[in-house]
Write a protein that holds these residues in place. Structure first.
Motif, PDB file in Angstrom:
ATOM      1  N   LEU A 122       1.384  14.380   5.043  1.00  0.00           N
ATOM      2  CA  LEU A 122       1.709  12.957   5.134  1.00  0.00           C
ATOM      3  C   LEU A 122       0.510  12.116   5.557  1.00  0.00           C
ATOM      4  CD1 LEU A 122       5.285  13.064   6.676  1.00  0.00           C
ATOM      5  CD2 LEU A 122       4.616  12.700   4.304  1.00  0.00           C
ATOM      6  N   GLU A 123      -0.330  12.631   6.415  1.00  0.00           N
ATOM      7  CA  GLU A 123      -1.510  11.872   6.837  1.00  0.00           C
ATOM      8  C   GLU A 123      -2.451  11.647   5.659  1.00  0.00           C
ATOM      9  OE1 GLU A 123      -3.353  13.799  10.162  1.00  0.00           O
ATOM     10  OE2 GLU A 123      -1.506  13.772  11.343  1.00  0.00           O
ATOM     11  N   LYS A 124      -2.617  12.686   4.852  1.00  0.00           N
ATOM     12  CA  LYS A 124      -3.502  12.579   3.688  1.00  0.00           C
ATOM     13  C   LYS A 124      -2.938  11.565   2.693  1.00  0.00           C
ATOM     14  CE  LYS A 124      -5.896  15.566   0.409  1.00  0.00           C
ATOM     15  NZ  LYS A 124      -6.013  16.938  -0.093  1.00  0.00           N
ATOM     16  N   ILE A 125      -1.651  11.657   2.445  1.00  0.00           N
ATOM     17  CA  ILE A 125      -1.010  10.728   1.508  1.00  0.00           C
ATOM     18  C   ILE A 125      -1.140   9.307   2.030  1.00  0.00           C
ATOM     19  CG2 ILE A 125       1.206  10.033   0.527  1.00  0.00           C
ATOM     20  CD1 ILE A 125       1.953  13.002   0.456  1.00  0.00           C
ATOM     21  N   SER A 126      -0.937   9.116   3.326  1.00  0.00           N
ATOM     22  CA  SER A 126      -1.040   7.789   3.927  1.00  0.00           C
ATOM     23  C   SER A 126      -2.453   7.224   3.781  1.00  0.00           C
ATOM     24  CB  SER A 126      -0.644   7.867   5.401  1.00  0.00           C
ATOM     25  OG  SER A 126      -0.791   6.621   6.005  1.00  0.00           O
ATOM     26  N   SER A 127      -3.467   8.053   4.032  1.00  0.00           N
ATOM     27  CA  SER A 127      -4.844   7.563   3.913  1.00  0.00           C
ATOM     28  C   SER A 127      -5.179   7.227   2.460  1.00  0.00           C
ATOM     29  CB  SER A 127      -5.829   8.594   4.474  1.00  0.00           C
ATOM     30  OG  SER A 127      -5.857   9.744   3.662  1.00  0.00           O
ATOM     31  N   VAL A 128      -4.700   8.029   1.511  1.00  0.00           N
ATOM     32  CA  VAL A 128      -4.944   7.742   0.090  1.00  0.00           C
ATOM     33  C   VAL A 128      -4.285   6.417  -0.290  1.00  0.00           C
ATOM     34  CG1 VAL A 128      -4.399   8.511  -2.256  1.00  0.00           C
ATOM     35  CG2 VAL A 128      -5.293  10.139  -0.604  1.00  0.00           C
ATOM     36  N   MET A 129      -3.057   6.197   0.180  1.00  0.00           N
ATOM     37  CA  MET A 129      -2.362   4.947  -0.142  1.00  0.00           C
ATOM     38  C   MET A 129      -3.073   3.747   0.474  1.00  0.00           C
ATOM     39  SD  MET A 129      -0.041   5.659  -2.234  1.00  0.00           S
ATOM     40  CE  MET A 129       0.814   4.126  -2.303  1.00  0.00           C
ATOM     41  N   GLU A 130      -3.580   3.868   1.700  1.00  0.00           N
ATOM     42  CA  GLU A 130      -4.316   2.771   2.334  1.00  0.00           C
ATOM     43  C   GLU A 130      -5.593   2.474   1.556  1.00  0.00           C
ATOM     44  OE1 GLU A 130      -4.950   3.785   6.430  1.00  0.00           O
ATOM     45  OE2 GLU A 130      -2.815   3.681   6.889  1.00  0.00           O
ATOM     46  N   LYS A 131      -6.295   3.499   1.126  1.00  0.00           N
ATOM     47  CA  LYS A 131      -7.530   3.317   0.346  1.00  0.00           C
ATOM     48  C   LYS A 131      -7.210   2.620  -0.972  1.00  0.00           C
ATOM     49  CE  LYS A 131     -11.579   5.790  -1.288  1.00  0.00           C
ATOM     50  NZ  LYS A 131     -12.246   7.078  -1.424  1.00  0.00           N
ATOM     51  N   PHE A 132      -6.110   3.044  -1.606  1.00  0.00           N
ATOM     52  CA  PHE A 132      -5.697   2.428  -2.864  1.00  0.00           C
ATOM     53  C   PHE A 132      -5.415   0.949  -2.647  1.00  0.00           C
ATOM     54  CE2 PHE A 132      -2.136   1.064  -5.568  1.00  0.00           C
ATOM     55  CZ  PHE A 132      -2.726   1.196  -6.812  1.00  0.00           C
ATOM     56  N   GLU A 133      -4.688   0.643  -1.586  1.00  0.00           N
ATOM     57  CA  GLU A 133      -4.345  -0.746  -1.298  1.00  0.00           C
ATOM     58  C   GLU A 133      -5.587  -1.586  -1.060  1.00  0.00           C
ATOM     59  OE1 GLU A 133      -1.549  -3.131   1.882  1.00  0.00           O
ATOM     60  OE2 GLU A 133      -1.085  -1.035   1.423  1.00  0.00           O
ATOM     61  N   SER A 134      -6.579  -1.065  -0.297  1.00  0.00           N
ATOM     62  CA  SER A 134      -7.799  -1.838  -0.040  1.00  0.00           C
ATOM     63  C   SER A 134      -8.597  -2.032  -1.328  1.00  0.00           C
ATOM     64  CB  SER A 134      -8.651  -1.165   1.032  1.00  0.00           C
ATOM     65  OG  SER A 134      -9.203   0.038   0.553  1.00  0.00           O
ATOM     66  N   GLN A 135      -8.656  -1.002  -2.170  1.00  0.00           N
ATOM     67  CA  GLN A 135      -9.360  -1.135  -3.446  1.00  0.00           C
ATOM     68  C   GLN A 135      -8.668  -2.149  -4.344  1.00  0.00           C
ATOM     69  OE1 GLN A 135      -9.562   2.877  -4.940  1.00  0.00           O
ATOM     70  NE2 GLN A 135     -11.529   3.292  -3.933  1.00  0.00           N
ATOM     71  N   PHE A 136      -7.350  -2.154  -4.324  1.00  0.00           N
ATOM     72  CA  PHE A 136      -6.601  -3.110  -5.116  1.00  0.00           C
ATOM     73  C   PHE A 136      -6.885  -4.538  -4.648  1.00  0.00           C
ATOM     74  CE2 PHE A 136      -2.746  -5.459  -6.295  1.00  0.00           C
ATOM     75  CZ  PHE A 136      -2.719  -5.183  -7.656  1.00  0.00           C
ATOM     76  N   GLU A 137      -6.941  -4.739  -3.322  1.00  0.00           N
ATOM     77  CA  GLU A 137      -7.259  -6.064  -2.788  1.00  0.00           C
ATOM     78  C   GLU A 137      -8.672  -6.485  -3.186  1.00  0.00           C
ATOM     79  OE1 GLU A 137      -6.545  -5.730   1.399  1.00  0.00           O
ATOM     80  OE2 GLU A 137      -4.361  -5.767   1.152  1.00  0.00           O
ATOM     81  N   ASP A 138      -9.647  -5.541  -3.117  1.00  0.00           N
ATOM     82  CA  ASP A 138     -11.013  -5.840  -3.530  1.00  0.00           C
ATOM     83  C   ASP A 138     -11.049  -6.232  -5.004  1.00  0.00           C
ATOM     84  OD1 ASP A 138     -11.867  -5.255  -0.988  1.00  0.00           O
ATOM     85  OD2 ASP A 138     -12.637  -3.249  -1.498  1.00  0.00           O
ATOM     86  N   LEU A 139     -10.305  -5.503  -5.829  1.00  0.00           N
ATOM     87  CA  LEU A 139     -10.246  -5.802  -7.250  1.00  0.00           C
ATOM     88  C   LEU A 139      -9.652  -7.181  -7.473  1.00  0.00           C
ATOM     89  CD1 LEU A 139     -10.632  -4.745 -10.172  1.00  0.00           C
ATOM     90  CD2 LEU A 139      -8.289  -3.884 -10.032  1.00  0.00           C
TER      91      LEU A 139
END
Length: 162
Positions: A122-139
């Protein structure tokens, strides 16, 4: 405990398979239907003989033929009833077989889900989702900047009359 397992194996191997039982029941059902049709033909035959006997004024023989026709009619109905009962049993057995197969399949699905749930971090999945969200905001920010620049460029090159 090993004796119980041995007894179960013994019964499992000597018991007929459900498919064989189902086949036997369906075969019996067909035989009963054929017997019913045969009785219907014999009933018609006795009715024809009854009609001839009445035309020949032979009442006693006609009574015998009438009794035989009634008996064959009842016999045919009994065969049909028995066929319907056998069909009901066969349907129940077929349903039980299907439920058994579904239960097996569900068991394997549950085992597969257990493996997936154990492998999920769950920690790994959570970190991947947070990274995805930040990349999406940058995009999103990059695309807004590009749209603004494109909008400014097109306003500068567009003639004022339009």
């Amino acid at each position: 405990i090993s004796d119980v397992i041995a007894i179960k194996r013994m019964f499992r191997s000597s018991a007929p398979k459900m498919e064989d039982t189902l086949f036997t029941l369906k075969f019996s059902m067909k035989q009963l239907e054929r017997a019913s049709k045969k009785c219907e033909k014999e009933e018609k035959s006795y009715k024809a003989k009854l009609k001839k006997a009445i035309e020949q004024k032979n009442i006693d023989v006609g009574k015998v033929y009438a009794e035989n026709a009634i008996r064959k009619h009842n016999e045919g109905l009994n065969y049909l009833r028995m066929s319907a009962r056998v069909d009901a049993v066969a349907s129940r057995i077929q349903s039980a077989m299907m439920m058994k197969d579904i239960a097996k399949q569900m068991g394997s699905v549950v085992k597969g889900l257990d493996k997936v749930m154990q492998s999920m971090d769950l920690e790994k999945i959570s970190s991947v989702m947070e990274k995805f969200e930040s990349q999406f905001e940058d995009l999103d920010v990059h695309s807004q900047v590009m749209e603004g620049a494109m909008g400014a460029a097109t306003t500068l090159t567009t003639p004022q009359e339009q």
